[in-house]
Structure formats: structure tokens, C-alpha cells
Scaffold this motif. Structure first.
Motif, mmCIF file in Angstrom:
data_model
loop_
_atom_site.group_PDB
_atom_site.id
_atom_site.type_symbol
_atom_site.label_atom_id
_atom_site.label_comp_id
_atom_site.label_asym_id
_atom_site.label_seq_id
_atom_site.Cartn_x
_atom_site.Cartn_y
_atom_site.Cartn_z
ATOM 1 N N TYR A 70 -2.367 -1.361 0.912
ATOM 2 C CA TYR A 70 -3.236 -1.819 1.819
ATOM 3 C C TYR A 70 -4.817 -1.754 1.335
ATOM 4 O O TYR A 70 -5.560 -2.627 1.754
ATOM 5 C CB TYR A 70 -3.447 -0.967 3.031
ATOM 6 N N ARG A 75 -7.445 -3.993 3.360
ATOM 7 C CA ARG A 75 -6.806 -3.547 4.684
ATOM 8 C C ARG A 75 -7.255 -2.098 5.026
ATOM 9 O O ARG A 75 -6.047 -1.460 5.179
ATOM 10 C CB ARG A 75 -5.507 -4.236 5.199
ATOM 11 N N GLU A 77 -8.203 -0.575 7.732
ATOM 12 C CA GLU A 77 -7.642 -0.078 8.868
ATOM 13 C C GLU A 77 -6.175 0.282 8.999
ATOM 14 O O GLU A 77 -5.694 1.203 9.671
ATOM 15 C CB GLU A 77 -8.067 -1.274 10.032
ATOM 16 N N LEU A 78 -5.262 -0.531 8.205
ATOM 17 C CA LEU A 78 -4.227 -0.325 8.215
ATOM 18 C C LEU A 78 -3.878 0.832 7.360
ATOM 19 O O LEU A 78 -2.883 1.795 7.567
ATOM 20 C CB LEU A 78 -3.304 -1.420 7.505
#
Length: 150
Positions: A70, A75, A77-78
Motif C-alpha cells: 500500500y 495508499r 490510508e489503507l
């Protein structure tokens, strides 16, 4: 037993309304149940903590791999969500050995087995996993065993 601690934490999370923690705990219980079904046991085995610890360590490893992917993909937030799950899962894992302590334990096993070369790695790793599997990250232990034998 760790399984009982997880079930108690599930009840506590429900009462507290902590949905994120509850979700992670339910995932943990589902994975443990899957493992029980794989082993075809209707009840918890005598060495239940070893089984539960093994399942939880695999879950942590999977999440750490996901975090790396991620973060590479941008990403965050993931990755943060996965990191939060790792923190919850690690609450239930036994304390891990430090690097120095682990190397000392591996050196003792190597000496005890009379292992002299990398050919003996399988025997040494089996003994390490049997005695300290719940307290060590076996991927790191593999490198330490190679170092002790090399």
C-alpha cells in the motif's frame, strides 16, 4: 490461554463500542476457527496457544506485506488501517525475543545439536521452531541460523 483472552477482548470491544478493534478480533477468531477446521478438531488441542500464536503470526506477516504494498502504491490510508490491525493482533501475541537473546538461543541449539554446516540447517530450524517458535519471527531466525552455521 490466548484463545480465551481473545474471546474476552471481543466481549469488551462490543461493550465499549470499539468497532475497529472488534472487527480485527472477529477476523482473528475466524482465522483460528478455520485452522481448527483444517485440523479437524472439534475442541481446542492441548497446545492451543502454539496453534493460536502461529495463526496470529501469519496474520501479522500478511498485514505487514500489505502495508509495504500500500505504501509503494501511495495508499497511506489503507496502510494505516492495516497497521491498526497489526497493533490489535500483536496485543495477543507472546512477547518476542530480542535479537541478542534470539541469537544466544540459536547458538545454544547449534551447540547442543552439534551442527557444523549449512547442511544441518533443517535440524536446527526445526529445533528453534519447536522451542521458540512463538517468540521468534521465523524469517529472521532463518538468517540468524545461517549466520550461526556459516
Amino acid at each position: 490461554m490466548i484463545r480465551d483472552d481473545i474471546k474476552a477482548a471481543q466481549v469488551a470491544a462490543m461493550k465499549a463500542g470499539d468497532k475497529a478493534r472488534l472487527g480485527t478480533i472477529r477476523l482473528m477468531l475466524a482465522k483460528i476457527k478455520d485452522r481448527d477446521i483444517e485440523l479437524r478438531t472439534g475442541t481446542a488441542p492441548a497446545d492451543d496457544d502454539v496453534l493460536v500464536t502461529d495463526v496470529l503470526q501469519k496474520m501479522v506477516k500478511q498485514r505487514r506485506e500489505s502495508i509495504a504494498m500500500y505504501e509503494q502504491g501511495g495508499r497511506q490510508e489503507l496502510a494505516d488501517a492495516e497497521a491498526a490491525e497489526v497493533a490489535v493482533i500483536e496485543d495477543f501475541l507472546p512477547a518476542q525475543m530480542g535479537e541478542d537473546e534470539a541469537k544466544a538461543a540459536i547458538a545454544a541449539i547449534v551447540a547442543e545439536l552439534g551442527a557444523a554446516s549449512v547442511k544441518d540447517m533443517g535440524r536446527v530450524m526445526a529445533a528453534v521452531k519447536e522451542r521458540h517458535g512463538s517468540q521468534l519471527d521465523m524469517s529472521k531466525a532463518s538468517a540468524w541460523v545461517k549466520g550461526a552455521l556459516g
